[in-house]
Design a protein around this motif. Structure first.
Motif, PDB file in Angstrom:
ATOM      1  N   ALA A 123       0.835  -1.212   0.000  1.00 24.99           N
ATOM      2  CA  ALA A 123       0.000   0.000   0.000  1.00 24.99           C
ATOM      3  C   ALA A 123       0.869   1.261   0.000  1.00 24.99           C
ATOM      4  N   LEU A 124       1.983   1.255   0.736  1.00 23.47           N
ATOM      5  CA  LEU A 124       2.797   2.461   0.807  1.00 23.47           C
ATOM      6  C   LEU A 124       3.488   2.772  -0.517  1.00 23.47           C
ATOM      7  N   PRO A 125       4.201   1.812  -1.137  1.00 26.89           N
ATOM      8  CA  PRO A 125       4.751   2.127  -2.456  1.00 26.89           C
ATOM      9  C   PRO A 125       3.663   2.460  -3.480  1.00 26.89           C
ATOM     10  N   ALA A 126       2.474   1.829  -3.357  1.00 29.48           N
ATOM     11  CA  ALA A 126       1.386   2.160  -4.294  1.00 29.48           C
ATOM     12  C   ALA A 126       0.983   3.624  -4.142  1.00 29.48           C
ATOM     13  N   ALA A 127       0.935   4.110  -2.899  1.00 29.26           N
ATOM     14  CA  ALA A 127       0.622   5.518  -2.664  1.00 29.26           C
ATOM     15  C   ALA A 127       1.719   6.402  -3.237  1.00 29.26           C
ATOM     16  N   GLY A 128       2.953   5.939  -3.118  1.00 29.55           N
ATOM     17  CA  GLY A 128       4.103   6.694  -3.625  1.00 29.55           C
ATOM     18  C   GLY A 128       4.041   6.921  -5.125  1.00 29.55           C
ATOM     19  N   ARG A 129       3.285   6.079  -5.859  1.00 26.68           N
ATOM     20  CA  ARG A 129       3.150   6.260  -7.313  1.00 26.68           C
ATOM     21  C   ARG A 129       2.165   7.357  -7.677  1.00 26.68           C
ATOM     22  N   LEU A 130       1.340   7.749  -6.710  1.00 28.32           N
ATOM     23  CA  LEU A 130       0.247   8.689  -7.013  1.00 28.32           C
ATOM     24  C   LEU A 130       0.604  10.145  -6.753  1.00 28.32           C
ATOM     25  N   ALA A 131       1.639  10.403  -5.965  1.00 31.11           N
ATOM     26  CA  ALA A 131       1.979  11.792  -5.633  1.00 31.11           C
ATOM     27  C   ALA A 131       3.455  11.845  -5.274  1.00 31.11           C
ATOM     28  N   PRO A 132       4.080  13.028  -5.393  1.00 34.40           N
ATOM     29  CA  PRO A 132       5.506  13.114  -5.072  1.00 34.40           C
ATOM     30  C   PRO A 132       5.795  12.734  -3.621  1.00 34.40           C
ATOM     31  N   ASP A 133       4.882  13.063  -2.692  1.00 33.58           N
ATOM     32  CA  ASP A 133       5.107  12.754  -1.278  1.00 33.58           C
ATOM     33  C   ASP A 133       3.811  12.242  -0.645  1.00 33.58           C
ATOM     34  N   TYR A 134       3.968  11.518   0.436  1.00 31.96           N
ATOM     35  CA  TYR A 134       2.798  11.204   1.251  1.00 31.96           C
ATOM     36  C   TYR A 134       3.216  11.114   2.710  1.00 31.96           C
ATOM     37  N   PHE A 135       2.299  11.479   3.592  1.00 29.42           N
ATOM     38  CA  PHE A 135       2.467  11.205   5.009  1.00 29.42           C
ATOM     39  C   PHE A 135       1.774   9.881   5.308  1.00 29.42           C
ATOM     40  N   CYS A 136       2.481   8.953   5.951  1.00 25.43           N
ATOM     41  CA  CYS A 136       1.805   7.756   6.451  1.00 25.43           C
ATOM     42  C   CYS A 136       1.488   8.029   7.915  1.00 25.43           C
ATOM     43  N   MET A 137       0.245   8.440   8.178  1.00 31.16           N
ATOM     44  CA  MET A 137      -0.164   8.756   9.552  1.00 31.16           C
ATOM     45  C   MET A 137      -0.354   7.453  10.333  1.00 31.16           C
ATOM     46  N   ASP A 138      -0.471   7.593  11.635  1.00 31.54           N
ATOM     47  CA  ASP A 138      -0.490   6.394  12.481  1.00 31.54           C
ATOM     48  C   ASP A 138      -1.216   6.727  13.785  1.00 31.54           C
ATOM     49  N   GLY A 139      -2.503   6.466  13.807  1.00 32.17           N
ATOM     50  CA  GLY A 139      -3.284   6.721  15.024  1.00 32.17           C
ATOM     51  C   GLY A 139      -4.016   5.459  15.444  1.00 32.17           C
ATOM     52  N   SER A 140      -4.544   5.467  16.648  1.00 37.12           N
ATOM     53  CA  SER A 140      -5.344   4.331  17.105  1.00 37.12           C
ATOM     54  C   SER A 140      -6.693   4.824  17.591  1.00 37.12           C
ATOM     55  N   ILE A 141      -7.711   4.009  17.348  1.00 36.19           N
ATOM     56  CA  ILE A 141      -9.056   4.320  17.842  1.00 36.19           C
ATOM     57  C   ILE A 141      -9.708   3.028  18.311  1.00 36.19           C
ATOM     58  N   PRO A 142     -10.709   3.142  19.194  1.00 35.45           N
ATOM     59  CA  PRO A 142     -11.473   1.934  19.528  1.00 35.45           C
ATOM     60  C   PRO A 142     -12.084   1.375  18.243  1.00 35.45           C
ATOM     61  N   ARG A 143     -12.105   0.040  18.131  1.00 37.82           N
ATOM     62  CA  ARG A 143     -12.562  -0.586  16.878  1.00 37.82           C
ATOM     63  C   ARG A 143     -13.949  -0.124  16.459  1.00 37.82           C
ATOM     64  N   ARG A 144     -14.835   0.117  17.440  1.00 34.79           N
ATOM     65  CA  ARG A 144     -16.215   0.472  17.089  1.00 34.79           C
ATOM     66  C   ARG A 144     -16.303   1.831  16.392  1.00 34.79           C
ATOM     67  N   ALA A 145     -15.215   2.638  16.483  1.00 32.77           N
ATOM     68  CA  ALA A 145     -15.239   3.980  15.902  1.00 32.77           C
ATOM     69  C   ALA A 145     -14.647   4.031  14.500  1.00 32.77           C
ATOM     70  N   ILE A 146     -14.230   2.878  13.961  1.00 28.96           N
ATOM     71  CA  ILE A 146     -13.540   2.863  12.663  1.00 28.96           C
ATOM     72  C   ILE A 146     -14.373   3.522  11.563  1.00 28.96           C
ATOM     73  N   GLY A 147     -15.636   3.082  11.436  1.00 28.66           N
ATOM     74  CA  GLY A 147     -16.482   3.608  10.377  1.00 28.66           C
ATOM     75  C   GLY A 147     -16.695   5.108  10.509  1.00 28.66           C
ATOM     76  N   LYS A 148     -16.933   5.542  11.739  1.00 25.95           N
ATOM     77  CA  LYS A 148     -17.169   6.952  12.036  1.00 25.95           C
ATOM     78  C   LYS A 148     -15.976   7.807  11.609  1.00 25.95           C
ATOM     79  N   LEU A 149     -14.766   7.362  11.949  1.00 28.05           N
ATOM     80  CA  LEU A 149     -13.580   8.141  11.621  1.00 28.05           C
ATOM     81  C   LEU A 149     -13.364   8.197  10.111  1.00 28.05           C
ATOM     82  N   LEU A 150     -13.611   7.061   9.416  1.00 21.75           N
ATOM     83  CA  LEU A 150     -13.414   7.071   7.962  1.00 21.75           C
ATOM     84  C   LEU A 150     -14.322   8.099   7.295  1.00 21.75           C
ATOM     85  N   LYS A 151     -15.571   8.212   7.774  1.00 17.16           N
ATOM     86  CA  LYS A 151     -16.494   9.229   7.235  1.00 17.16           C
ATOM     87  C   LYS A 151     -15.932  10.637   7.475  1.00 17.16           C
TER      88      LYS A 151
END
Lengths: 506, 506
Positions: free
Chosen positions: B347-375
């Motif tokens: 996934a990371l090299p694939a992202a690297g093909r789409l733009a000159p740079d990317y930030f790979c962020m890294d956070g944690s959330i309770p599993r039940r909040a996954i859908g909410k955060l993606l929205k």
């Protein structure tokens, strides 16, 4: 407010009642009036007596007073007032510590968490429970049972010990080989610092950001902060459990079998060992059905689904057969499994029937050294003229020698202490450690001098200062001062041992 | 000794070359002559350039010099000389940090552990390996393979990253849900303090006595001590593994399915999630065979013996069917399993093909909040005018949003940083944390101000001082100063963000 700040009779190890002490008590009582309801502050020897010791009763000390707060803000209030007046604080859970972790210090306030007993939340989906520190270990599994979940760490004292005390001591138990110690089963802790600041460590996420202070706090023996809220991990109850009971003609062979089981890649739910004197003591007490002719006994449990358990039991038995096992049986039903466990679980009270006192020592060694150490301990019995029963969390290499003695005989007490220290130093020599799961407390301060280098101990002391610059919170436990270690090195040559630490502040 | 202490061209964020800097360099070069062979000290821009950044290349800084010691005593020598001259030290493993953990500080010495690559011992019976810090993660599993053992934590960079760096960052990986993070797989660490003292933490016994500094050291981002020897736990390779590939029409439903799988008491070996933009990027790159019409994709692995895997796969599929799964497939052979994983792992090299740079962020959330955060993240894409791909260690609730931008466009860089900070603050709001497994480094210093209270941050700083009173060891990483947080609170209102921390010593 209890105004009985009256007579404060000195016990064997108590400081004499001084007018300075009485003044401090009066000032503290006055200061606590706004922090805690009066009936929740105890003074007077008859009220304080139950708090003068924990489950290591050779060390006794009456505290200045005992506070029993009801909630977090009262805990905060007590700590703030003690900090302001410079009064040492000793936090206390169920009082089941085996290393003197809850023994009062002279002129200290004992901060009992016994009234913080609320279960705040059970979340079966996240498989967590959030509880107050005074909740007993077994209670957590009881409230989780309707969801077919339980809390895994199971110290022998689980009916009486509290989760707050488990956190302070990083308690273990019979099933920790597979399911981990307290530190592996706690997700989040809320605590109050000696300054009265609320600190929160860990989170419900699998990794906590920043420094891993959660693991540092767990097992810090109440020296860093007073825990007020704990979120534990719950796990599903395994559908099937079977116990393998094996006997051996020789302790070294039994020790080798333990190393071989683990070496095979098997992680049993429990893997316990007892030597001949322990078997005899236990059989006379609970009639568990153990082979009394054996030199050593292994209890090895498999749990999981039916196929897993069948496969694991077969593999365990195959290893045992390759290691000259004398007799091997597999539990045929739940009653038999529990009967066999009852022997091991009652080893401490069984020892208590044989002598007025016993030390339950707690060291760790690499599994391959088990047999070697047991032979050494047999030799020491003659040197110190005392009997020792051996029970082991063998899978962990965590041994619990039970040294029998009469505490009223000063010479026996001294010999028992030297015997214990000798065992722990052999543990270090064999590549092990001076504590498996009971903590350092008062009991093993001297052994810490042997386990760690001055640079390592200085790091410990610096971290203690980082949390508690004034050195008031359970400050004479857990980490020896450099002066103490210098003195121990000196005393040790002549075979002496300090019965109680001098009060040396950081 | 390399005597080229010559021209030191300033990069974008470098401090200007001063005569004071040149003098310091000369003095340090001289001091290091006895500590490290000359060819193992690098100076001069052409030699230093490879060290000016790590895998978060938006932050760049040439160091004063680089030392490449061969063994523990050389590490000790370098640290002692730097301590004496007050030169900041930045330890470096494989340089794969995604949070700037190995980015040099101005006028610092980079201490590379790249030459400490010896495997000291593999003990198949105790199931441990003892290695030097420069050994690559994958190498440990290679040397353990003849015994059918392996080292479980598998960060995506495992071919390049070193175990020393893994310890510094408490690295995770695809299989950490079941097998734990680095902290759960390390038994013992030997390290050198900034004062040159040898410290040893943990032991081969299951519980370490005294303070649990092992867990504190793991994930301390090289701020406390420089690791020189590591004993890791090895585990047996599971005989069977099967991968379930499931697609969903909606990210929230996929998130709910993740929570339900864990809520059932299933602990998959891996449980990964990708959103539609991530699927598209990956398919175009590695043709993993993913459903490109799906809004979200789950990868869920079961491992163990044949019966266990069959039972677990059946239970996983049953949960998925109850959660409106669009399509579900189970890998029929090892080639298919690896092909499906290859998409997620790239996934990371694939992202690297789409733009000159990317930030790979890294956070944690309770599993039940996954859908909410993606929205929420979908909404943010419009606010910040940047595209974001989402890959998740969903079972852990650990998300890795990949924010695409062009670092040469100062405005895009600023928007990308704000976008990232915004995501992390939503994580905290949802009860999660600002880092899952990549560490704080430089990147998340400001977010630490949001995650922790001033009292908690003061505790962190006090512990940092306990290990490194002079504040020389990777000192501007990991923990923000109070001044920085005060300023961030202020700046944050106006939407600004400091691109690089001011040098504020403790």
């Amino acid at each position: 407010m209890t105004t009985d700040a009256g007579s404060h009779h000195a016990s064997a190890l108590d400081t004499p009642p001084t007018s300075a002490g009485a003044q401090l008590r009066a000032r503290l009582l006055n200061a606590l009036q706004t922090a805690v309801p009066g009936c929740q502050v105890l003074t007077g020897e008859e009220n304080l007596a139950p708090y003068e010791t924990d489950a290591l009763p050779v060390y006794r000390q009456l505290p200045l007073m005992v506070a029993l707060p009801d909630d977090e803000s009262q805990v905060q209030g007590v700590l703030r007032e003690c900090r302001r007046l410079g009064v040492p604080v000793v936090p206390r859970g169920g009082g089941t510590s085996l290393s003197g972790g809850a023994t009062p210090m002279p002129n200290s306030l004992v901060l009992s968490l016994a009234r913080l007993t609320r279960v705040l939340e059970v979340d079966p989906l996240a498989r967590t429970a959030t509880v107050q520190p005074g909740v007993r270990n077994i209670r957590i599994s009881e409230v989780a049972a309707p969801y077919e979940l339980y809390y895994a760490p199971d110290p022998s004292s689980q009916i009486a010990c509290t989760i707050g005390g488990n956190v302070a001591e990083n308690a273990g138990g019979l099933h920790c080989l597979k399911y981990g110690l307290t530190v592996h089963n706690i997700l989040r802790v809320k605590a109050i610092s000696m300054d009265g600041e609320v600190l929160e460590f860990g989170s419900l996420a699998p990794d906590a950001p920043g420094l891993d202070l959660l693991a540092l706090l767990i097992g810090s023996e109440g020296m860093f902060a007073v825990v007020t809220e704990i979120t534990v991990r719950l796990i599903p109850k395994p559908p099937v459990a079977k116990l393998v009971l094996a006997s051996f003609d020789d302790v070294e062979t039994a020790g080798d079998a333990v190393a071989a089981i683990i070496g095979e890649g098997i992680i049993p739910a429990g893997l316990e060992m007892m030597d001949k004197p322990a078997i005899a003591a236990v059989e006379a007490f609970v009639h568990a059905g153990y082979d009394q002719e054996a030199a050593a006994l292994l209890l090895c449990e498999a749990d999981g689904n039916r196929e897993e358990v069948a496969e694991e039991v077969a593999r365990i038995c195959a290893v045992l057969q390759r290691h000259e096992v004398r007799d091997v049986q597999v539990s045929s039903n739940e009653a038999e499994r529990l009967k066999w466990w009852s022997g091991r679980k009652n080893a401490l009270p069984a020892a208590g029937r044989l002598a007025p006192d016993y030390f339950c020592m707690d060291g760790s060694i690499p599994r391959r050294a088990i047999g070697k150490l047991l032979k050494r301990i047999q030799g020491m019995e003659e040197v110190y003229g005392l009997q020792c029963l051996n029970v082991f969390h063998a899978g962990d290499g965590n041994l619990h020698p039970l040294i029998l003695f009469d505490g009223n005989d000063a010479d026996q007490l001294r010999r028992a202490e030297d015997f214990g220290a000798d065992i722990l130093e052999r543990c270090v020599e064999l590549g092990g450690t001076i504590t498996g799961e009971h903590g350092v407390g008062i009991e093993k301060l001297n052994s810490m001098c042997v386990q760690f280098t001055p640079a390592e101990r200085e790091t410990f002391l610096a971290i203690k200062r980082a949390f508690d610059p004034a050195g008031l919170l359970n400050a004479d436990k857990g980490i020896p001062t450099h002066a103490r270690c210098a003195e121990y090195g000196h005393m040790h040559v002549s075979g002496g041992r300090l019965p109680f630490p001098d009060i040396e502040r950081f």
